[in-house]
Design a protein around this motif. Structure first.
Motif, PDB file in Angstrom:
ATOM      1  N   LEU A   3      31.249 -29.528 147.753  1.00  9.83           N
ATOM      2  CA  LEU A   3      31.032 -29.353 146.324  1.00  9.83           C
ATOM      3  C   LEU A   3      31.829 -30.424 145.600  1.00  9.83           C
ATOM      4  O   LEU A   3      33.060 -30.405 145.613  1.00  9.83           O
ATOM      5  CB  LEU A   3      31.496 -27.964 145.871  1.00  9.83           C
ATOM      6  N   ASP A   4      31.142 -31.362 145.013  1.00  9.18           N
ATOM      7  CA  ASP A   4      31.805 -32.460 144.307  1.00  9.18           C
ATOM      8  C   ASP A   4      31.753 -32.197 142.805  1.00  9.18           C
ATOM      9  O   ASP A   4      30.677 -32.214 142.198  1.00  9.18           O
ATOM     10  CB  ASP A   4      31.138 -33.797 144.634  1.00  9.18           C
ATOM     11  N   LEU A   5      32.920 -31.960 142.223  1.00  4.10           N
ATOM     12  CA  LEU A   5      32.987 -31.773 140.779  1.00  4.10           C
ATOM     13  C   LEU A   5      32.840 -33.119 140.082  1.00  4.10           C
ATOM     14  O   LEU A   5      33.239 -34.155 140.618  1.00  4.10           O
ATOM     15  CB  LEU A   5      34.320 -31.131 140.397  1.00  4.10           C
ATOM     16  N   PRO A   6      32.273 -33.147 138.888  1.00  4.91           N
ATOM     17  CA  PRO A   6      32.132 -34.415 138.164  1.00  4.91           C
ATOM     18  C   PRO A   6      33.489 -35.028 137.848  1.00  4.91           C
ATOM     19  O   PRO A   6      34.474 -34.315 137.626  1.00  4.91           O
ATOM     20  CB  PRO A   6      31.387 -34.015 136.891  1.00  4.91           C
ATOM     21  N   ARG A   7      33.530 -36.353 137.835  1.00  4.14           N
ATOM     22  CA  ARG A   7      34.768 -37.067 137.518  1.00  4.14           C
ATOM     23  C   ARG A   7      34.723 -37.591 136.090  1.00  4.14           C
ATOM     24  O   ARG A   7      33.656 -37.985 135.604  1.00  4.14           O
ATOM     25  CB  ARG A   7      34.975 -38.244 138.476  1.00  4.14           C
ATOM     26  N   PRO A   8      35.875 -37.611 135.406  1.00  2.00           N
ATOM     27  CA  PRO A   8      35.882 -38.182 134.056  1.00  2.00           C
ATOM     28  C   PRO A   8      35.602 -39.682 134.085  1.00  2.00           C
ATOM     29  O   PRO A   8      35.899 -40.360 135.071  1.00  2.00           O
ATOM     30  CB  PRO A   8      37.303 -37.892 133.554  1.00  2.00           C
ATOM     31  N   VAL A   9      35.022 -40.168 133.018  1.00  2.08           N
ATOM     32  CA  VAL A   9      34.659 -41.579 132.901  1.00  2.08           C
ATOM     33  C   VAL A   9      35.610 -42.250 131.923  1.00  2.08           C
ATOM     34  O   VAL A   9      35.760 -41.807 130.783  1.00  2.08           O
ATOM     35  CB  VAL A   9      33.194 -41.734 132.427  1.00  2.08           C
ATOM     36  N   ASP A  10      36.235 -43.330 132.373  1.00  2.48           N
ATOM     37  CA  ASP A  10      37.225 -44.060 131.572  1.00  2.48           C
ATOM     38  C   ASP A  10      36.563 -45.266 130.935  1.00  2.48           C
ATOM     39  O   ASP A  10      36.103 -46.182 131.628  1.00  2.48           O
ATOM     40  CB  ASP A  10      38.382 -44.494 132.481  1.00  2.48           C
ATOM     41  N   SER A  11      36.484 -45.273 129.598  1.00  2.00           N
ATOM     42  CA  SER A  11      35.954 -46.434 128.875  1.00  2.00           C
ATOM     43  C   SER A  11      37.081 -47.058 128.068  1.00  2.00           C
ATOM     44  O   SER A  11      38.247 -46.722 128.256  1.00  2.00           O
ATOM     45  CB  SER A  11      34.782 -46.022 127.981  1.00  2.00           C
ATOM     46  N   GLU A  29      38.311 -44.227 125.424  1.00  2.00           N
ATOM     47  CA  GLU A  29      37.938 -42.825 125.597  1.00  2.00           C
ATOM     48  C   GLU A  29      37.912 -42.471 127.076  1.00  2.00           C
ATOM     49  O   GLU A  29      37.361 -43.193 127.899  1.00  2.00           O
ATOM     50  CB  GLU A  29      36.562 -42.563 124.985  1.00  2.00           C
ATOM     51  N   LEU A  30      38.542 -41.343 127.402  1.00  2.00           N
ATOM     52  CA  LEU A  30      38.434 -40.765 128.734  1.00  2.00           C
ATOM     53  C   LEU A  30      37.536 -39.540 128.571  1.00  2.00           C
ATOM     54  O   LEU A  30      37.939 -38.514 128.043  1.00  2.00           O
ATOM     55  CB  LEU A  30      39.808 -40.365 129.265  1.00  2.00           C
ATOM     56  N   ARG A  31      36.311 -39.679 129.041  1.00  2.00           N
ATOM     57  CA  ARG A  31      35.317 -38.650 128.767  1.00  2.00           C
ATOM     58  C   ARG A  31      35.092 -37.772 129.997  1.00  2.00           C
ATOM     59  O   ARG A  31      34.760 -38.258 131.065  1.00  2.00           O
ATOM     60  CB  ARG A  31      33.998 -39.270 128.332  1.00  2.00           C
ATOM     61  N   GLY A  32      35.313 -36.487 129.810  1.00  2.00           N
ATOM     62  CA  GLY A  32      35.062 -35.523 130.869  1.00  2.00           C
ATOM     63  C   GLY A  32      34.107 -34.455 130.391  1.00  2.00           C
ATOM     64  O   GLY A  32      33.371 -34.647 129.414  1.00  2.00           O
ATOM     65  N   GLU A  33      34.135 -33.310 131.070  1.00  2.00           N
ATOM     66  CA  GLU A  33      33.261 -32.214 130.680  1.00  2.00           C
ATOM     67  C   GLU A  33      33.868 -30.883 131.085  1.00  2.00           C
ATOM     68  O   GLU A  33      34.749 -30.823 131.954  1.00  2.00           O
ATOM     69  CB  GLU A  33      31.884 -32.365 131.301  1.00  2.00           C
ATOM     70  N   VAL A  34      33.402 -29.833 130.459  1.00  2.00           N
ATOM     71  CA  VAL A  34      33.853 -28.487 130.791  1.00  2.00           C
ATOM     72  C   VAL A  34      33.300 -28.106 132.165  1.00  2.00           C
ATOM     73  O   VAL A  34      32.102 -28.269 132.428  1.00  2.00           O
ATOM     74  CB  VAL A  34      33.379 -27.468 129.737  1.00  2.00           C
ATOM     75  N   ILE A  35      34.180 -27.609 133.042  1.00  2.00           N
ATOM     76  CA  ILE A  35      33.737 -27.172 134.362  1.00  2.00           C
ATOM     77  C   ILE A  35      33.974 -25.678 134.591  1.00  2.00           C
ATOM     78  O   ILE A  35      33.469 -25.116 135.564  1.00  2.00           O
ATOM     79  CB  ILE A  35      34.414 -27.975 135.488  1.00  2.00           C
ATOM     80  N   TYR A  36      34.739 -25.038 133.697  1.00  2.00           N
ATOM     81  CA  TYR A  36      35.073 -23.626 133.906  1.00  2.00           C
ATOM     82  C   TYR A  36      35.416 -23.006 132.563  1.00  2.00           C
ATOM     83  O   TYR A  36      36.088 -23.629 131.733  1.00  2.00           O
ATOM     84  CB  TYR A  36      36.269 -23.517 134.851  1.00  2.00           C
ATOM     85  N   VAL A  37      34.943 -21.801 132.352  1.00  2.00           N
ATOM     86  CA  VAL A  37      35.286 -21.037 131.148  1.00  2.00           C
ATOM     87  C   VAL A  37      35.940 -19.741 131.600  1.00  2.00           C
ATOM     88  O   VAL A  37      35.332 -18.953 132.331  1.00  2.00           O
ATOM     89  CB  VAL A  37      34.039 -20.719 130.306  1.00  2.00           C
ATOM     90  N   VAL A  73      34.087 -33.215 126.855  1.00  2.00           N
ATOM     91  CA  VAL A  73      35.463 -33.157 126.365  1.00  2.00           C
ATOM     92  C   VAL A  73      36.047 -34.550 126.550  1.00  2.00           C
ATOM     93  O   VAL A  73      35.973 -35.108 127.648  1.00  2.00           O
ATOM     94  CB  VAL A  73      36.320 -32.140 127.142  1.00  2.00           C
ATOM     95  N   SER A  74      36.618 -35.107 125.481  1.00  2.00           N
ATOM     96  CA  SER A  74      37.125 -36.467 125.554  1.00  2.00           C
ATOM     97  C   SER A  74      38.564 -36.576 125.073  1.00  2.00           C
ATOM     98  O   SER A  74      38.951 -35.915 124.101  1.00  2.00           O
ATOM     99  CB  SER A  74      36.244 -37.420 124.700  1.00  2.00           C
ATOM    100  N   LEU A  75      39.326 -37.396 125.770  1.00  2.00           N
ATOM    101  CA  LEU A  75      40.652 -37.799 125.332  1.00  2.00           C
ATOM    102  C   LEU A  75      40.479 -39.166 124.698  1.00  2.00           C
ATOM    103  O   LEU A  75      39.999 -40.115 125.338  1.00  2.00           O
ATOM    104  CB  LEU A  75      41.602 -37.865 126.526  1.00  2.00           C
ATOM    105  N   VAL A  76      40.864 -39.288 123.427  1.00  2.00           N
ATOM    106  CA  VAL A  76      40.549 -40.487 122.653  1.00  2.00           C
ATOM    107  C   VAL A  76      41.808 -41.134 122.112  1.00  2.00           C
ATOM    108  O   VAL A  76      42.693 -40.439 121.599  1.00  2.00           O
ATOM    109  CB  VAL A  76      39.602 -40.143 121.473  1.00  2.00           C
ATOM    110  N   ALA A  77      41.888 -42.469 122.249  1.00  2.00           N
ATOM    111  CA  ALA A  77      43.007 -43.232 121.690  1.00  2.00           C
ATOM    112  C   ALA A  77      42.673 -43.627 120.260  1.00  2.00           C
ATOM    113  O   ALA A  77      41.532 -43.929 119.949  1.00  2.00           O
ATOM    114  CB  ALA A  77      43.278 -44.458 122.530  1.00  2.00           C
ATOM    115  N   ALA A  78      43.689 -43.604 119.399  1.00  2.00           N
ATOM    116  CA  ALA A  78      43.480 -43.994 118.004  1.00  2.00           C
ATOM    117  C   ALA A  78      42.987 -45.426 117.930  1.00  2.00           C
ATOM    118  O   ALA A  78      43.317 -46.278 118.761  1.00  2.00           O
ATOM    119  CB  ALA A  78      44.780 -43.836 117.217  1.00  2.00           C
TER     120      ALA A  78
END
Length: 296
Positions: free
Chosen positions: A186-194, A197-205, A287-292
């Motif tokens: 089972l391969d969970l998606p990996r965040p993408v670094d641009s 922006e470090l863009r990921g996604e919700v995997i669990y609620v 879900v993204s982590l964003v630099a100013a």
């Protein structure tokens, strides 16, 4: 020297009135269960009854039966976040099995860390077993270690529960069936670094509505190191920016927040609220982590 028989009788009576607690047999490790059966129906009770019939001395621990129905990913994450807190050689019975009755294999896994896992070969066991170090895998085919009449729709009761109980009792994993060379990963998606922006996604609620992403702390710190003099914020579904806090209570009541929770993953929450409902978000939401903006 003469002994007072009355005092001896009194002492005997006194001792006899002190309750003697029975000595309880302590098992060296438990049998832990995680399923998507829920708490309404009899399914969880049935598999525990099978276990009690085969291994009556087993300490059975319910991790949860509240995994969202048929969500293999949620079950795999919950198992991964749980197994290491149990004693070595614990037997984990995991059943989230939308493919029950199909060609997917029933399996048991022995790991280098000592933990044993029993369940369907659909990716459910992969994250935890891989962390624990897979040592041996078998396909559950032994007629001696399953119920005589196997339902096509309830392998949890008829195949997995007996195998887990016999493992707990001391059966060798090799007695349960032939060896397998590999299992479904089972391969969970990996965040993408641009650029910014470090863009990921919700995997669990979780049950509080907290939205757990696939962005781990180390990846976030590596991303943030490029922007030492810039602030970082978190956005979900391209919404308004949220600040990172150290505790849920650091945000005002009702306010959205971002935090690295007990999973070690970035999550979005609402102070004293439900982020999943607030943002109408769930697995797959961005879900993204964003630099100013500005010069790094």
């Amino acid at each position: 020297m003469e002994l007072d028989s009355g005092k001896l009788r009194d002492a005997a009576v006194s001792r006899s009135t002190i309750p003697v607690m029975p000595t309880l047999a302590r098992s060296p490790f438990p049998l832990a269960i995680i399923t998507d059966f829920g708490y309404r129906d009899h399914y969880a009770g049935a598999i525990k009854g099978v276990i009690a019939s085969i291994a009556p001395g087993a300490a059975v621990i319910d991790i949860t039966h509240g995994i969202p129905a048929q969500s293999v990913v949620a079950g795999a994450i919950a198992l991964r976040e749980t197994w290491r807190y149990f004693p070595a050689r614990t037997v984990f019975l995991a059943v989230v099995d939308p493919g029950v009755g199909t060609a997917r294999a029933p399996i048991a896994i022995e790991t280098r860390a000592g933990a044993r896992f029993v369940g369907p070969d659909n990716g459910l066991l992969w994250l935890a077993a891989n962390q624990a170090g897979i040592k041996r895998i078998v396909k559950l085919t032994s007629p001696r270690h399953r119920r005589t009449n196997v339902s096509a729709t309830f392998h949890g009761r008829d195949v997995f529960a007996p195998a887990a109980a016999y493992l707990w009792r001391g059966a060798s994993i090799s007695a349960l069936g032939p060896a397998l060379r590999s299992i479904v990963q089972l391969d969970l998606p990996r965040p993408v670094d641009s650029a910014r922006e470090l863009r990921g996604e919700v995997i669990y609620v979780d049950g509080f509505g907290n939205l757990v992403s696939n962005i781990d702390r180390r990846t976030a710190e590596q991303f943030g190191a490029r922007f030492r003099h810039k602030s970082l914020s978190v956005r979900i579904k391209r919404g308004a920016a949220m600040r990172l806090v150290d505790a849920y209570g650091d945000a005002p009541k009702g306010a959205p927040l971002a935090i690295f929770g007990s999973f070690g993953l970035l999550e979005v929450a609402v102070r004293d609220g439900n982020a999943a409902a607030h943002f109408a978000a769930g697995p797959g939401s961005s879900v993204s982590l964003v630099a100013a903006a500005g010069r790094a």
